[in-house]
Design an enzyme around this catalytic site. Structure first.
Site, PDB file in Angstrom:
ATOM      1  CB  SER A  97     -11.793 -23.518  18.749  1.00 24.86           C
ATOM      2  OG  SER A  97     -12.354 -24.702  18.138  1.00 24.86           O
ATOM      3  CE  LYS A  98     -10.893 -17.713  13.710  1.00 25.16           C
ATOM      4  NZ  LYS A  98     -10.073 -17.162  12.790  1.00 25.16           N
ATOM      5  NE  ARG A  99     -12.239 -28.902  17.258  1.00 25.41           N
ATOM      6  CZ  ARG A  99     -11.317 -28.432  18.936  1.00 25.41           C
ATOM      7  NH1 ARG A  99     -10.622 -27.397  18.151  1.00 25.41           N
ATOM      8  NH2 ARG A  99     -11.659 -28.865  19.568  1.00 25.41           N
TER       9      ARG A  99
END
Length: 471
Positions: A243-245
């Site tokens: 994911s973006k994290r």
């Protein structure tokens, strides 16, 4: 599917966001499968979710595909252009008794869902409209549901995961057209694949649970379902779903960070696919060697450091002139050159070639080119304190005078000057070389000093030395 039937695959993203790493890998595997088998690769935009789909995202997906050089043979088709086709297929199922109108309101369905959850049951449509016999007013709003089989099993012979079985009793009669007349995902995807004669569906395993539903819709139309292959998901370093994290997941974000498209393609294909111990592949090799049999069943872990290493390998292999062209937008972005500023590209290629083995991204390349291009450089305070002491400045003054009289300002001649200077003063070469490096580049690390001085050029070298000498 008959043996001689041409392979046709598709990449069908929903334009509710940019092209991300997971989607790009799915597109890549379909592209390679098509190219390896001399088949067709089709791009289809699944934009029926009008509340979330945007033209901006459609353009972003296409831009990402083009940057990765995943050229498609047909499309991009858009589902919003095909609503009349979907409605005709819905009518066909209604007329054949394979679908029915459902008059349950969203509120009623939600109430039953909550009741099922409260009783510890799996929420599922109870089929109460399936066998309605009493007349219903023609103007009463209704959705259309597909009649799923209620007994037996659905077996998926997955090309990657092997045999996967589903109990039909767990499948609910899914809505194929909402009460507002818009069709739903699981229905339109089947209609599109029938119309486009798709032979193989290669997609992420988050779609696996949709597969039995879709298989029954294929069969309802008398169509042999395509072969399915579900790709294992991509995980971050912490083993949770990417994911973006975990960093930039948009393909174009990697372009902005200075990655080469072929490096990203090479890295993506290795997220789940292998060919012996080989790590670095040309595009031609990927097409030649690619097969679904070599895709692993377990999740792949995204490793940013490995991608960075691979990118450095591609930079080393890339032609210096091409790299110089690629570096221009990054030089502009960093303010090292201005938009439209003309550079001697032959000279810039030489500068780039000296740095190829020292940088990992185009961003790093642009930063390193700074001391070649700018008139003056900013000197690192620690380097200044260590190497530009008063006793070194005296050497620089004398060296400045010698270099100013040098007519053949080449690396070979410059090297002779330095060796002669060190010998004259009875000092090690580094005693004078490192202060010059700091004065010319602003730091303590660079390619070979004599090559750097030649590329920087006599005029800028003398100016920078003068500035240091004058304090």
């Amino acid at each position: 599917m008959s043996e001689d039937k041409k392979i046709r695959v598709r990449f069908a993203p929903s334009p509710t966001g940019h092209l991300h790493i997971g989607g790009a890998r799915t597109a890549l595997f379909n592209y390679l499968f098509a190219r390896h088998n001399n088949g067709a690769f089709i791009l289809r935009i699944e934009d029926t979710d009008r509340s979330r789909s945007t033209e901006e995202y459609i353009e972003a997906i296409i831009e990402g595909m083009r940057w990765l050089k995943l050229d498609w043979d047909e499309g991009p088709y858009r589902q919003t252009d095909r609503f009349d086709i979907y409605r005709s297929y819905v009518e066909r199922l209604l007329n054949e008794g394979k679908a029915y109108r459902c008059y349950c309101t969203p509120e009623e369905l939600e109430q039953r869902r909550q009741e099922a959850l409260a009783q510890g049951k799996t929420p599922k449509y109870d089929g109460r409209c399936r066998n309605i016999t009493e007349p219903i007013p023609a103007d009463k709003p209704s959705a259309v549901r597909f009649k799923m089989p209620q007994e037996g099993q659905t077996v998926v012979n997955d090309l990657i995961r092997g045999v996967v079985e589903f109990e039909n009793s767990q499948l609910e009669d899914l809505i194929i057209m909402r009460s507002d007349g818009t069709p739903t995902y699981n229905f339109v995807v089947v209609v599109d694949d029938i119309d486009m004669e798709i032979t193989h569906i290669i997609r992420g395993d988050d779609h696996l649970n949709n597969t039995p539903k879709q298989i029954h819709i294929y069969k309802a139309f008398g169509w042999e379902p395509p072969a399915f292959g579900h790709l294992p998901m991509i995980l971050g370093a912490d083993k949770t779903r990417l994911s973006k994290r975990h960093g930039a997941t948009s393909v174009m974000a990697y372009k902005d960070m200075g990655y080469l498209p072929d490096a990203l393609v090479n890295y993506l294909v290795r997220l789940g696919w292998s060919y012996g111990d080989q790590e670095v592949f040309t595009r031609e090799e990927l097409i030649k060697y690619f097969s679904l049999e070599n895709i692993g069943k377990s999740a792949a872990v995204f490793n940013p450091e490995k991608l960075l290493w691979l990118n450095s390998q591609y930079i080393i292999k890339e032609d210096a002139k091409n790299l110089a062209d690629m570096a221009i937008p990054f030089l502009i972005k960093k303010g090292i050159i201005s938009e439209g500023q003309e550079l001697d590209m032959e000279w810039l290629s030489r500068a780039v070639n000296s740095l190829k083995e020292r940088v990992r991204t185009l961003v790093e390349l642009a930063s390193s080119l700074k001391y070649y291009i700018l008139e003056y450089v900013e000197i690192d305070p620690k380097a200044k304190e260590k190497f530009l002491k008063p006793e070194n400045i005296k050497y620089l003054s004398e060296l400045h005078e010698i270099l100013s009289g040098l007519t053949d300002f080449t690396a070979a001649e410059i090297e002779k000057v330095f060796h002669s200077f060190a010998e004259k003063h009875g000092i090690k070469l580094g005693i004078i070389a490192q202060p010059v490096r700091v004065a010319i580049t602003g730091g303590t690390a660079s390619p070979g000093l004599f090559e750097v001085l030649e590329i920087v050029g006599k005029d800028k070298v003398l100016k920078r030395l003068s500035k240091v000498i004058e304090g």
